[in-house]
Write an enzyme that holds these catalytic residues in place. Structure first.
Site, PDB file in Angstrom:
ATOM      1  N   TYR A  59      -3.136  -0.343  10.292  1.00 53.08           N
ATOM      2  CA  TYR A  59      -3.032  -0.886   8.931  1.00 53.08           C
ATOM      3  C   TYR A  59      -1.725  -0.449   8.286  1.00 53.08           C
ATOM      4  O   TYR A  59      -1.024  -1.255   7.652  1.00 53.08           O
ATOM      5  CB  TYR A  59      -4.224  -0.394   8.105  1.00 53.08           C
ATOM      6  CG  TYR A  59      -4.217  -0.861   6.668  1.00 53.08           C
ATOM      7  CD1 TYR A  59      -4.661  -2.135   6.335  1.00 53.08           C
ATOM      8  CD2 TYR A  59      -3.783  -0.018   5.643  1.00 53.08           C
ATOM      9  CE1 TYR A  59      -4.675  -2.559   5.010  1.00 53.08           C
ATOM     10  CE2 TYR A  59      -3.793  -0.433   4.328  1.00 53.08           C
ATOM     11  CZ  TYR A  59      -4.233  -1.706   4.014  1.00 53.08           C
ATOM     12  OH  TYR A  59      -4.234  -2.135   2.704  1.00 53.08           O
ATOM     13  N   LYS A  79       1.461  -2.793   6.764  1.00 51.55           N
ATOM     14  CA  LYS A  79       1.961  -2.721   5.389  1.00 51.55           C
ATOM     15  C   LYS A  79       3.433  -2.308   5.349  1.00 51.55           C
ATOM     16  O   LYS A  79       4.184  -2.742   4.465  1.00 51.55           O
ATOM     17  CB  LYS A  79       1.104  -1.765   4.567  1.00 51.55           C
ATOM     18  CG  LYS A  79      -0.312  -2.283   4.317  1.00 51.55           C
ATOM     19  CD  LYS A  79      -0.304  -3.612   3.554  1.00 51.55           C
ATOM     20  CE  LYS A  79      -1.688  -4.078   3.183  1.00 51.55           C
ATOM     21  NZ  LYS A  79      -1.682  -5.332   2.385  1.00 51.55           N
ATOM     22  N   SER A  93       0.848  -1.192   0.000  1.00 49.57           N
ATOM     23  CA  SER A  93       0.000   0.000   0.000  1.00 49.57           C
ATOM     24  C   SER A  93       0.876   1.232   0.000  1.00 49.57           C
ATOM     25  O   SER A  93       2.019   1.203   0.485  1.00 49.57           O
ATOM     26  CB  SER A  93      -0.885   0.005   1.250  1.00 49.57           C
ATOM     27  OG  SER A  93      -1.562   1.235   1.397  1.00 49.57           O
TER      28      SER A  93
END
Length: 235
Positions: free
Chosen positions: A144, A148, A131
């Site tokens: 999150y 990543k 991401s």
């Protein structure tokens, strides 16, 4: 790598980018496409090349069984992921740990299981969907983003380790994609089919990194500057 005729496995293949990758692989003439998901009973596809496969990336037994079942793959795409744990400073830490189990330890476990398979097949390719948040600070998605970032670091290490067996390791970065995961965010989003095409274009070209869109390219460039340049807002 040549996709036509190759056998592929896609994790998280039941929806979103995973489903788009299955469709794009078929369009490019892939051989068998293992559509891996936690519960494959609801996965139906008209093309006989699609083989539904049970694979929970947090379940070591399921991963081992999947590697046995899909022992002829040339391309593995780590796509399965979750989000929603929120801020690492304020959200439930157990939810953050669960997010790390899927988004970081999941690709690690799948890579460990399938690297020998790819070696036996001549090297092949291994893709991990990361991401733009691998590099960015987004307060309400701190957990999150951390998962990543960890997966990005692992991808770079795996690339160095697997180079000797001829495996192409590809890290994919993108901003917001039009899937269920970000359905409630009022931001510009890229379509999953477009992302799938960009990923496979990168595999075919022999790339080690795919920057799908302008946000990912801008954040990659910002890594050389001040940390403030990595702070983004949404909504």
């Amino acid at each position: 790598m040549i996709v036509s005729g190759a056998n592929a496995l896609v994790t998280g293949a039941n929806r979103g980018l995973g489903a788009a990758l299955v469709t794009e692989l078929l369009a490019r003439g892939a051989g068998t496409v293992y559509a891996a998901t936690r519960d494959p009973r609801g996965l139906r596809h008209e093309d006989p090349r699609v083989v539904p496969l049970r694979l929970d990336v947090t379940d070591s037994v399921a991963i081992h069984e999947a590697a046995q079942r899909a022992g002829d793959v040339d391309l593995v795409i780590n796509n399965a992921g979750v989000s929603g744990a929120g801020s690492l400073l304020h959200a439930d830490p157990e939810r953050a740990r669960a997010e790390m189990e899927t988004n970081f330890w999941g690709p690690v476990a799948v890579t460990r299981a399938f690297a020998p398979v790819l070696a036996r097949r001549g090297g092949g390719a291994l893709v991990t969907v990361l991401s733009a948040l691998s590099w960015a600070a987004l307060p309400f998605a701190g957990s999150y983003a951390a998962t990543k970032a960890a997966a990005w670091s692992f991808t770079n290490g795996a690339r160095a380790e697997l180079r000797s067996q001829g495996t192409q390791v590809v890290g994919v970065h993108l901003g917001f994609m039009d899937t269920d995961m970000v359905a409630d965010l009022d931001v510009a989003k890229i379509g999953a089919p477009e992302v799938a095409r960009a990923i496979l274009d990168g595999v075919v070209a022999g790339d080690e990194e795919v920057l799908v869109d302008d946000p990912s390219r801008a954040l990659k460039a910002a890594l050389a500057g001040s940390p403030a340049g990595l702070e983004i807002t949404a909504g």
